[in-house]
Design an enzyme around this catalytic site. Sequence first.
Site, PDB file in Angstrom:
ATOM      1  N   ASN A  41       0.823  -1.222   0.000  1.00 47.64           N
ATOM      2  CA  ASN A  41       0.000   0.000   0.000  1.00 47.64           C
ATOM      3  C   ASN A  41       0.856   1.270   0.000  1.00 47.64           C
ATOM      4  OD1 ASN A  41       0.936   0.220   2.634  1.00 47.64           O
ATOM      5  ND2 ASN A  41      -1.078   0.022   3.593  1.00 47.64           N
ATOM      6  N   TYR A 154       4.060  -4.494  19.613  1.00 46.47           N
ATOM      7  CA  TYR A 154       4.603  -5.073  18.379  1.00 46.47           C
ATOM      8  C   TYR A 154       4.874  -6.564  18.568  1.00 46.47           C
ATOM      9  CZ  TYR A 154       7.905  -6.027  14.597  1.00 46.47           C
ATOM     10  OH  TYR A 154       8.559  -6.571  13.507  1.00 46.47           O
TER      11      TYR A 154
END
Length: 327
Positions: A41, A154
Amino acid sequence: MALNEIKGSRVVVIGGAGFIGSHVVGELLKTEVGSVVVYDNFTRGKMSNLDPHLADPRCTIYPHGGDVRDVDLLDDALKGADYVIHLAAMWLLHCRDFPRTAFHVNIEGTFNVLEACVRNQVKKLVYSSSASVYGDAVEVPMTEDHPFNNRNFYGATKIAGEAMCRAYFDRYGLNYVGLRYMNVYGPHQDQTAVYTGVIPIMLNKIDANEQPVINGDGSQAYDFIDVEDVARCNVKALISEATDRFYNVGTGVQTSIRELCDLILELKQSDLKVQYRPYSADDARALVQNRIGCPKNAEADLGFTYQLSLREGLKKLIAWRDAHGNR
């Protein structure tokens, strides 16, 4: 999977315009792969990272966007794919600041990738995990059996991704290999963003003729591995017969932050002095003091050993920065 099975195959690289992904694309094009499709993207990835690869007619960019949160686009991109390498993710500090987005990209997005792989009968997936799953070291070097001591968003998303890979292998027979990267550095890493890594931050300071800053006393130590070696490991994982396993991707060499900074100053021929400062409260809570991976299983099962020493890799990175204006 033998090496000759990649000949003529179609590989989709999710996150293929990014730091690691663009190097993986380059490594794939060194093989007899039939086609490499970049699904990205371009939030973190850059078209310029792909410039040398797009000259090869086997390399194309999926034309309708490339977000892992878009189920329909993923499904379309993976039609006819033989293999998938999944590298798209939000980075550590970005996940800390935007945990809900991290959930949608790293966890839900990985679920979408797994679902699309099964739907399109993909033969094998290579999943990018992270040494962040381990947290701070209980023992060094860390083997793949090291407990999950992660305490940040994360690492939590990567643990979730690993668990989903196992579940999809068990439920649907989706072959996969997961790679737990140590501290990756090299060309195409974002050199100026807020969420960039320790090496670009040090180099940026030195290039600005400012003192490099070390938090704490600099004794915290890590396993630094060049992105070219990481890319080679991705391809070796893809063509290996290994499945339903996770592997450390590192050198097994311990380097303290103080040693790293001294080496960078030497290579830059700089006489700047290091500035030491205490950790902030947030950094102190999240700090990993010691993380060095044992590379033996990756060598035994994937045939992977690193080639670039930290000195050699930093020389190449500095030359790349000089040629590209630190972009």
